[in-house]
Each structure stands twice: as C-alpha cells, then as structure tokens.
Design an enzyme around this catalytic site. Sequence first.
Site, mmCIF file in Angstrom:
data_model
loop_
_atom_site.group_PDB
_atom_site.id
_atom_site.type_symbol
_atom_site.label_atom_id
_atom_site.label_comp_id
_atom_site.label_asym_id
_atom_site.label_seq_id
_atom_site.Cartn_x
_atom_site.Cartn_y
_atom_site.Cartn_z
ATOM 1 N N GLU A 108 0.825 -1.204 0.000
ATOM 2 C CA GLU A 108 0.000 0.000 0.000
ATOM 3 C C GLU A 108 0.862 1.257 0.000
ATOM 4 O O GLU A 108 2.080 1.201 0.231
ATOM 5 C CB GLU A 108 -0.941 0.005 1.208
ATOM 6 C CG GLU A 108 -0.248 -0.006 2.554
ATOM 7 C CD GLU A 108 -1.211 -0.261 3.707
ATOM 8 O OE1 GLU A 108 -2.246 -0.936 3.493
ATOM 9 O OE2 GLU A 108 -0.920 0.196 4.817
ATOM 10 N N HIS A 183 4.130 -0.954 10.663
ATOM 11 C CA HIS A 183 3.624 0.396 10.453
ATOM 12 C C HIS A 183 2.388 0.656 11.295
ATOM 13 O O HIS A 183 1.722 -0.263 11.764
ATOM 14 C CB HIS A 183 3.298 0.627 8.974
ATOM 15 C CG HIS A 183 2.195 -0.251 8.457
ATOM 16 N ND1 HIS A 183 2.393 -1.555 8.071
ATOM 17 C CD2 HIS A 183 0.864 -0.016 8.276
ATOM 18 C CE1 HIS A 183 1.256 -2.082 7.662
ATOM 19 N NE2 HIS A 183 0.297 -1.166 7.782
ATOM 20 N N ARG A 203 -1.717 -7.850 13.379
ATOM 21 C CA ARG A 203 -1.400 -6.832 14.375
ATOM 22 C C ARG A 203 -0.288 -7.333 15.296
ATOM 23 O O ARG A 203 -0.356 -8.430 15.824
ATOM 24 C CB ARG A 203 -2.657 -6.487 15.186
ATOM 25 C CG ARG A 203 -3.630 -5.664 14.364
ATOM 26 C CD ARG A 203 -4.960 -5.426 15.064
ATOM 27 N NE ARG A 203 -5.784 -4.542 14.256
ATOM 28 C CZ ARG A 203 -6.501 -4.935 13.206
ATOM 29 N NH1 ARG A 203 -6.482 -6.200 12.849
ATOM 30 N NH2 ARG A 203 -7.198 -4.050 12.503
#
Length: 207
Positions: A108, A183, A203
């Site tokens: 992304e 991130h 996560r």
Amino acid sequence: MAKLRAPYPMLFAPDFKEKVWGGRRLESWFVNMPPMPAPVGEAWVLSAHPNGPTRVTNGRLAGRTLVELCPDFPLLIKVLSCEADLSVQVHPSDYYPHLRIGESGKSEVWLVLDAVPDASIIHGLAEGVTPEVLRRALAAAATSTTARTAAAAKSSDTDIMECFRRVSVAAGDLIPVPPGTVHALGAGLVVAEVQQSSDTTYRLWDY
C-alpha cells in the site's frame, strides 16, 4: 457480469467502516455518513473486495457494484480518519504461505491529506532492532499486559515502543508501505490509502 458498452465516467458511493479509532472528521469530506455517534474510521471509495464493494450511483449502471463490473479489479482505495493511534501492524506479501483462500498480500501507499501539528506514523523498525530483539520485547510486553505488574515490564531488554521507527508527517507526504513493513498511522491524520485489494492485516501491538 455487466457489459460495459459505451463506457462513461462512473461515480461510486463510499462504503463507510466504523472503527474504535475513528470519529466524525470525514463528515467534511463525504455526505451520507452513518448517523452520529458512529466513529467512522474508513471510507472505502473504490472497492471490488467482498468486505465492502462500492456501488455505481450514476448512469445506466447505477446500483451495480464494482465486483459485478470488474471482479478482478486489483486495487482498494480508502480514506482513513484517525482520531487515535492505530495498532502496530504488518501486511504479508503475495507469497506468504498462510494467506486465506482468495486473499492476496497487501502492498500500500499513503497520501497524507490532512494532519494536526506534530502528527506522526510508525514506519519500520528502529535502527539496530533485530527480529530477536522485537520478539523478546513483544513477549515481555504481552506478559506485562496480562500480569499488569511493573516487574514484568522491567524484564524486557527493550521497551516495545522503542523498537519502532516514528516519523513526523504533514499534508502532502507520500509514504510507501511495502509488505513486511511494520507500520501504524498516528492520531490526527486523514490519509488516502491505495492498496492491493486485500483485507489481510496482522497486528503486532495494540498498546
């Protein structure tokens, strides 16, 4: 699948997603948001992903979804509004062996549309942090959270947040996030995100 005879400029209705870290800031960017007090964190503005396909709102194809028109559309485009820090996460590549059937990896890029003063993100690991150091810090942090004792927290060689590289950002910044990059978006940001059409996220830490 709808036939695209005589194609024309199509408009799509966003699909809004409630998130605990969201708020009402996107009301100045979009109409028809869910009613108060729903904390909206994401608007999926162009999506053929089954978790939120967007629909055409104009012309002869009104009501059709992007899935019907182009089921293999490779991108998912979102606008995110972060009222609180997001969890620290990482996305897999297309070659990760444990992907769910039908899911790709996720690469992304972020374009910062708006940012409060001193806004920041987490992007990568701090200098000198090895996978082993990160694993020890995560294990110690998880133990501390479970036991809720200061002694457990002090047992870590490195505080978990010190493992991550924090970067200041401002409106107009363009930030690539390749697969495998640790991130997290910080509080006070509105970000346009263009990514592979995937909803796979792992996560690492939720504070």
